[in-house]
Write a protein that holds these residues in place. Structure first.
Motif, PDB file in Angstrom:
ATOM      1  N   GLU A   1      -5.596 -10.361   5.481  1.00 52.31           N
ATOM      2  CA  GLU A   1      -6.679  -9.657   4.704  1.00 52.31           C
ATOM      3  C   GLU A   1      -6.133  -8.140   5.096  1.00 52.31           C
ATOM      4  O   GLU A   1      -5.784  -7.870   6.066  1.00 52.31           O
ATOM      5  N   GLU A   2      -6.545  -7.166   3.998  1.00 55.10           N
ATOM      6  CA  GLU A   2      -6.217  -6.016   4.145  1.00 55.10           C
ATOM      7  C   GLU A   2      -7.616  -5.152   3.440  1.00 55.10           C
ATOM      8  O   GLU A   2      -7.527  -4.943   2.200  1.00 55.10           O
ATOM      9  N   TYR A   3      -8.782  -4.900   4.123  1.00 53.26           N
ATOM     10  CA  TYR A   3      -9.770  -4.441   3.699  1.00 53.26           C
ATOM     11  C   TYR A   3      -9.597  -2.873   3.270  1.00 53.26           C
ATOM     12  O   TYR A   3     -10.049  -2.232   2.519  1.00 53.26           O
ATOM     13  N   SER A   4      -8.447  -2.278   4.302  1.00 51.69           N
ATOM     14  CA  SER A   4      -8.080  -1.047   3.908  1.00 51.69           C
ATOM     15  C   SER A   4      -6.824  -0.770   3.437  1.00 51.69           C
ATOM     16  O   SER A   4      -5.697  -1.391   3.774  1.00 51.69           O
ATOM     17  N   ILE A   5      -6.574  -0.017   2.553  1.00 48.77           N
ATOM     18  CA  ILE A   5      -5.136   0.660   1.898  1.00 48.77           C
ATOM     19  C   ILE A   5      -4.422   0.832   2.896  1.00 48.77           C
ATOM     20  O   ILE A   5      -3.224   0.419   2.829  1.00 48.77           O
ATOM     21  N   PHE A   6      -4.855   1.292   3.953  1.00 45.36           N
ATOM     22  CA  PHE A   6      -3.751   1.874   5.060  1.00 45.36           C
ATOM     23  C   PHE A   6      -3.189   0.491   5.647  1.00 45.36           C
ATOM     24  O   PHE A   6      -2.225   0.764   6.674  1.00 45.36           O
ATOM     25  N   GLN A   7      -3.771  -0.670   5.680  1.00 47.54           N
ATOM     26  CA  GLN A   7      -3.077  -1.901   6.210  1.00 47.54           C
ATOM     27  C   GLN A   7      -2.094  -2.398   5.569  1.00 47.54           C
ATOM     28  O   GLN A   7      -1.316  -3.155   6.195  1.00 47.54           O
ATOM     29  N   ASN A   8      -1.846  -1.819   4.283  1.00 54.45           N
ATOM     30  CA  ASN A   8      -0.743  -2.209   3.496  1.00 54.45           C
ATOM     31  C   ASN A   8       0.395  -1.233   3.980  1.00 54.45           C
ATOM     32  O   ASN A   8       0.034   0.113   3.376  1.00 54.45           O
ATOM     33  N   LEU A   9       1.340  -1.536   4.673  1.00 58.11           N
ATOM     34  CA  LEU A   9       2.332  -0.547   5.212  1.00 58.11           C
ATOM     35  C   LEU A   9       3.040   0.253   4.061  1.00 58.11           C
ATOM     36  O   LEU A   9       3.341   1.616   4.155  1.00 58.11           O
ATOM     37  N   LYS A  10       3.569  -0.437   2.842  1.00 58.69           N
ATOM     38  CA  LYS A  10       3.882   0.223   1.649  1.00 58.69           C
ATOM     39  C   LYS A  10       3.005   1.381   1.255  1.00 58.69           C
ATOM     40  O   LYS A  10       3.552   2.530   1.001  1.00 58.69           O
ATOM     41  N   SER A  11       1.836   0.882   1.038  1.00 56.38           N
ATOM     42  CA  SER A  11       0.915   1.997   0.352  1.00 56.38           C
ATOM     43  C   SER A  11       0.455   2.992   1.279  1.00 56.38           C
ATOM     44  O   SER A  11       0.324   4.115   0.905  1.00 56.38           O
ATOM     45  N   ALA A  12       0.386   2.530   2.756  1.00 57.84           N
ATOM     46  CA  ALA A  12      -0.094   3.659   3.586  1.00 57.84           C
ATOM     47  C   ALA A  12       1.032   4.600   3.562  1.00 57.84           C
ATOM     48  O   ALA A  12       1.011   6.200   3.677  1.00 57.84           O
ATOM     49  N   ALA A  13       2.582   4.187   3.441  1.00 61.39           N
ATOM     50  CA  ALA A  13       3.452   5.483   3.564  1.00 61.39           C
ATOM     51  C   ALA A  13       3.532   6.176   2.199  1.00 61.39           C
ATOM     52  O   ALA A  13       3.972   7.203   2.200  1.00 61.39           O
ATOM     53  N   PHE A  14       3.253   5.412   1.069  1.00 65.45           N
ATOM     54  CA  PHE A  14       3.148   6.182  -0.079  1.00 65.45           C
ATOM     55  C   PHE A  14       2.086   7.312   0.118  1.00 65.45           C
ATOM     56  O   PHE A  14       2.263   8.694  -0.563  1.00 65.45           O
ATOM     57  N   ILE A  15       0.800   7.216   0.487  1.00 66.92           N
ATOM     58  CA  ILE A  15      -0.199   7.999   0.694  1.00 66.92           C
ATOM     59  C   ILE A  15       0.168   9.104   1.675  1.00 66.92           C
ATOM     60  O   ILE A  15       0.176  10.304   1.382  1.00 66.92           O
ATOM     61  N   ALA A  16       0.904   8.532   2.635  1.00 65.89           N
ATOM     62  CA  ALA A  16       1.464   9.819   3.697  1.00 65.89           C
ATOM     63  C   ALA A  16       2.377  10.581   3.030  1.00 65.89           C
ATOM     64  O   ALA A  16       2.244  12.126   2.979  1.00 65.89           O
ATOM     65  N   ASP A  17       3.265  10.194   2.227  1.00 72.60           N
ATOM     66  CA  ASP A  17       4.252  10.912   1.422  1.00 72.60           C
ATOM     67  C   ASP A  17       3.603  11.906   0.368  1.00 72.60           C
ATOM     68  O   ASP A  17       3.658  13.246   0.211  1.00 72.60           O
ATOM     69  N   ILE A  18       2.620  11.488  -0.365  1.00 73.18           N
ATOM     70  CA  ILE A  18       1.620  12.280  -1.236  1.00 73.18           C
ATOM     71  C   ILE A  18       0.853  13.420  -0.408  1.00 73.18           C
ATOM     72  O   ILE A  18       0.797  14.497  -0.799  1.00 73.18           O
ATOM     73  N   VAL A  19       0.130  13.133   0.627  1.00 71.93           N
ATOM     74  CA  VAL A  19      -0.432  13.990   1.470  1.00 71.93           C
ATOM     75  C   VAL A  19       0.426  15.134   1.985  1.00 71.93           C
ATOM     76  O   VAL A  19       0.066  16.283   1.968  1.00 71.93           O
ATOM     77  N   GLN A  20       1.636  14.714   2.273  1.00 69.47           N
ATOM     78  CA  GLN A  20       2.502  15.811   2.845  1.00 69.47           C
ATOM     79  C   GLN A  20       3.212  16.603   1.725  1.00 69.47           C
ATOM     80  O   GLN A  20       3.199  17.932   2.007  1.00 69.47           O
ATOM     81  N   ILE A  21       3.699  15.954   0.968  1.00 65.93           N
ATOM     82  CA  ILE A  21       4.743  16.534  -0.244  1.00 65.93           C
ATOM     83  C   ILE A  21       3.715  17.602  -1.042  1.00 65.93           C
ATOM     84  O   ILE A  21       4.158  18.699  -1.077  1.00 65.93           O
ATOM     85  N   MET A  22       2.416  16.918  -1.322  1.00 72.64           N
ATOM     86  CA  MET A  22       1.530  17.841  -2.325  1.00 72.64           C
ATOM     87  C   MET A  22       0.646  18.873  -1.424  1.00 72.64           C
ATOM     88  O   MET A  22       0.066  19.474  -1.790  1.00 72.64           O
ATOM     89  N   GLY A  23       0.815  18.664  -0.113  1.00 69.11           N
ATOM     90  CA  GLY A  23      -0.060  19.874   0.749  1.00 69.11           C
ATOM     91  C   GLY A  23      -1.741  19.183   0.688  1.00 69.11           C
ATOM     92  O   GLY A  23      -2.460  20.388   0.690  1.00 69.11           O
ATOM     93  N   ILE A  24      -1.956  18.125   0.551  1.00 65.63           N
ATOM     94  CA  ILE A  24      -3.442  17.743   0.272  1.00 65.63           C
ATOM     95  C   ILE A  24      -4.071  18.193   1.670  1.00 65.63           C
ATOM     96  O   ILE A  24      -3.734  17.711   2.602  1.00 65.63           O
ATOM     97  N   GLU A  25      -5.172  18.910   1.191  1.00 64.62           N
ATOM     98  CA  GLU A  25      -5.979  19.352   2.468  1.00 64.62           C
ATOM     99  C   GLU A  25      -7.537  18.653   2.552  1.00 64.62           C
ATOM    100  O   GLU A  25      -8.144  18.430   3.280  1.00 64.62           O
ATOM    101  N   GLN A  26      -7.862  17.928   1.290  1.00 62.43           N
ATOM    102  CA  GLN A  26      -9.126  16.991   1.406  1.00 62.43           C
ATOM    103  C   GLN A  26      -8.997  15.677   0.498  1.00 62.43           C
ATOM    104  O   GLN A  26      -8.268  15.807  -0.448  1.00 62.43           O
ATOM    105  N   ILE A  27      -9.339  14.610   1.069  1.00 64.09           N
ATOM    106  CA  ILE A  27      -9.401  13.519   0.453  1.00 64.09           C
ATOM    107  C   ILE A  27     -10.844  13.017   0.065  1.00 64.09           C
ATOM    108  O   ILE A  27     -11.785  12.898   1.099  1.00 64.09           O
ATOM    109  N   ASP A  28     -11.114  13.028  -1.334  1.00 66.63           N
ATOM    110  CA  ASP A  28     -12.671  12.556  -1.648  1.00 66.63           C
ATOM    111  C   ASP A  28     -12.432  11.098  -1.669  1.00 66.63           C
ATOM    112  O   ASP A  28     -11.664  10.599  -2.587  1.00 66.63           O
ATOM    113  N   ILE A  29     -13.298  10.326  -1.160  1.00 61.99           N
ATOM    114  CA  ILE A  29     -13.323   8.935  -1.063  1.00 61.99           C
ATOM    115  C   ILE A  29     -14.404   8.230  -1.601  1.00 61.99           C
ATOM    116  O   ILE A  29     -15.441   8.751  -1.202  1.00 61.99           O
ATOM    117  N   CYS A  30     -14.379   7.152  -2.631  1.00 65.36           N
ATOM    118  CA  CYS A  30     -15.621   6.465  -3.063  1.00 65.36           C
ATOM    119  C   CYS A  30     -15.080   5.102  -3.550  1.00 65.36           C
ATOM    120  O   CYS A  30     -13.694   4.794  -3.545  1.00 65.36           O
TER     121      CYS A  30
END
Length: 183
Positions: A106-135
């Protein structure tokens, strides 16, 4: 400020399908309006989606607690139609990331999927994301678990919860309690 919008599991099965969440149709329709009204506010938009194999461990028939839901390539796994146009016609790229793709995990969180978590980390770093609005859906399950894992990775100051677009199975109790505890 560079912002990312993360919409958790806005899928048909959670809205009016096999595992409906009270208030989800209205909340997702309002989210569609919000996205359109905030065109250009988000540098990137990530949508998470349960994408289960037919014999997933979370299903009651396989010893889990949930009814059959969000089986890959089925109508129930599709994104809520009202969201598709605003997501893709407003400024900023959109990426749909799948979770719950392994039958035995089970993966309730997207961060529990390692491939997806790595993609998000890249986007946050490369794009300089300062805030994540979640819903998204459900506020007390996948939104809450994604938020907890996100905070563990990026800190609580990085996240803003859009509660009005996060209906819950428990009417918001768990998410509210966590947000109060978080300060």
């Amino acid at each position: 400020m560079k912002k990312l919008l993360m919409v958790v599991d806005p899928q048909i099965d959670f809205i009016n399908g096999s595992l409906p969440i009270g208030g989800a149709p209205e909340a997702m329709d309002e989210l569609a309006k919000y996205i359109a009204a905030h065109n250009g506010e988000y540098a990137y938009k990530i949508v998470t989606a349960d994408w289960h194999p037919y014999r997933h461990c979370s299903f009651k028939d396989n010893g889990g607690v949930w009814p059959l839901h969000c089986v890959a390539h089925t109508t129930g796994a599709a994104l809520w139609p009202a969201l598709v146009n605003p997501l893709y016609t407003t400024a900023g790229p959109v990426k749909v990331l799948h979770k719950g793709v392994y039958a035995d995990r089970e993966e309730y969180s997207i961060f529990q999927n390692l491939k997806s978590a790595a993609f998000i980390a890249d986007i946050v770093q490369i794009m300089g994301i300062e805030q994540i609005d979640i819903c998204g859906l459900a506020g007390d399950v996948c939104v809450l678990e994604t938020l907890k894992d996100g905070i563990a990775r990026y800190g609580k100051q990085k996240f803003r919860v859009l509660k009005e677009f996060s209906p819950s199975l428990d009417r918001g109790k768990a998410l509210d309690a966590f947000l109060q505890e978080m300060g």
